[in-house]
Design an enzyme around this catalytic site. Structure first.
Site, PDB file in Angstrom:
ATOM      1  CE  LYS A 194      -3.588   2.399   2.551  1.00  0.00           C
ATOM      2  NZ  LYS A 194      -4.613   2.311   3.597  1.00  0.00           N
ATOM      3  CE  LYS A 247      -6.037   2.056  -0.624  1.00  0.00           C
ATOM      4  NZ  LYS A 247      -6.494   2.183   0.720  1.00  0.00           N
TER       5      LYS A 247
END
Ligand code: PBG
Length: 322
Positions: A194, A247
């Protein structure tokens, strides 16, 4: 060689193009992110995310039914509590907003898979994803709170736990807490790679979770790094993650591909709020064809290697493909 070989032959008509198409968006792999706000009596459209709402419990259940009718089989929930405190205690309150939402969906929308996002930033008064001392985010004291949050979500009916905080060691902490509480059968989908991204802006409006000071770059990853993403994924898998996520998605297609090529676990990608809002804004201005661009983006994310896509377009895409 030309003129014997002509690549255009396989593009001549739609039937042949369909026959040789290599990538298909899978509605089975879509997860719709939803926001539920404590104390809200009616849904509020999110200004920076046209078509997405801050839901009341009631409108959330309605939305889940609609998603199910369109063929979407999973939702990931983000709760926004009425009261935030420095330790994010509402994240693991047995009657917290997200726990109530999970119970309501499990009861009223059978068959809908409920995914629990485990993080503290929506619940802390300072908007960071863990325990703060001075201007530092403390890793180890945060783990216990995350683990308690995961267990409380499982108790409320979450069937897949998705930690999005980026603390070191959180997958192991959550796995062992889930196991101790009897939830050995509940899988973990970790936000493994992330990035500290500008593409989360609209989400933070929706969740009122922008950090009150500083930013998230001491825990989320530097957008420049891909080898580090592989190390993160490797560690999360060793700690017990069942699915690993990259992400955001669009600016990180190479990372999705690298993860897919390196590991055997299913790969998820989060087509985040900023990616959604850019398409919505340009579409509303007539600058791009929203449907066409959305399908092209999700095809690209699939082509890069994502088995699962978290996207605010889930309902639209399921409708378009049916
Ligand atoms: C919580 C969390 C965030 C998103 C998902 N979980 C925000 C953040 O890290 O600030 C972003 C999702 C989106 O932008 O759509 N940590």
């Amino acid at each position: 060689m030309f003129p014997i070989v002509r690549m255009r032959r396989l593009r001549e008509n739609a039937a042949v193009r369909g026959m040789v198409r290599e990538t298909h968006i899978r509605v089975d792999g879509l997860i719709a992110p939803l926001f539920v706000v404590e104390g809200l009596s009616r849904p509020e459209e999110i200004r920076s995310m046209p078509g997405q709402y801050r839901h009341s419990l009631k409108s959330l259940v309605r939305e889940c039914k609609e998603l199910q009718e369109c063929g979407v089989k999973a939702v990931i929930l983000f709760g926004i509590p009425a009261h935030k405190d420095p330790l994010g205690s509402q994240a693991h309150a047995p009657k917290g907003i997200v726990q109530q939402a999970m119970r309501a969906i499990r009861k009223q929308v059978p068959g809908m898979l409920v995914v629990g996002d485990v993080c503290l930033c929506e619940y802390t008064s300072h908007g960071h994803c863990g325990v703060i001392e001075g201007d530092r985010l403390l890793n180890d004291p945060t783990l216990d709170i995350l683990a308690r949050t995961a267990v409380s979500q499982a108790e409320a009916g979450a069937e897949l736990i998705a930690p999005s905080d980026m603390m070191d060691g959180r997958v192991a902490a959550i796995r062992s807490a889930l196991d101790d509480a009897g939830f050995t059968h509940i899988p973990i989908m970790s936000y493994a790679a992330k990035y500290a991204s500008g593409f989360y802006g609209p989400f933070r409006d929706a969740a009122e979770s922008a950090p009150a000071f500083g930013d998230r770059s001491s825990y989320q990853m530097d957008p420049a790094n891909v080898r580090m993403a592989l190390a993160e994924v490797d560690l999360d898998l060793q700690e017990g993650a069942d699915i690993v996520m990259v992400k955001p998605a669009l600016a990180y297609l190479d990372v999705i591909k690298a993860v897919k090529d390196t590991f055997t676990a299913p790969v998820a990608a989060y087509n985040v709020s900023g990616e959604y809002s850019m398409v919505k804004a340009a579409g509303a201005n007539g600058w791009i064809d929203e449907k066409r661009v959305t399908l092209e983006m999700l095809t690209s994310i699939t082509r890069a290697g994502a088995d699962i896509i978290l996207t605010y377009f889930a309902k639209d895409v399921a409708r378009w493909l049916s």
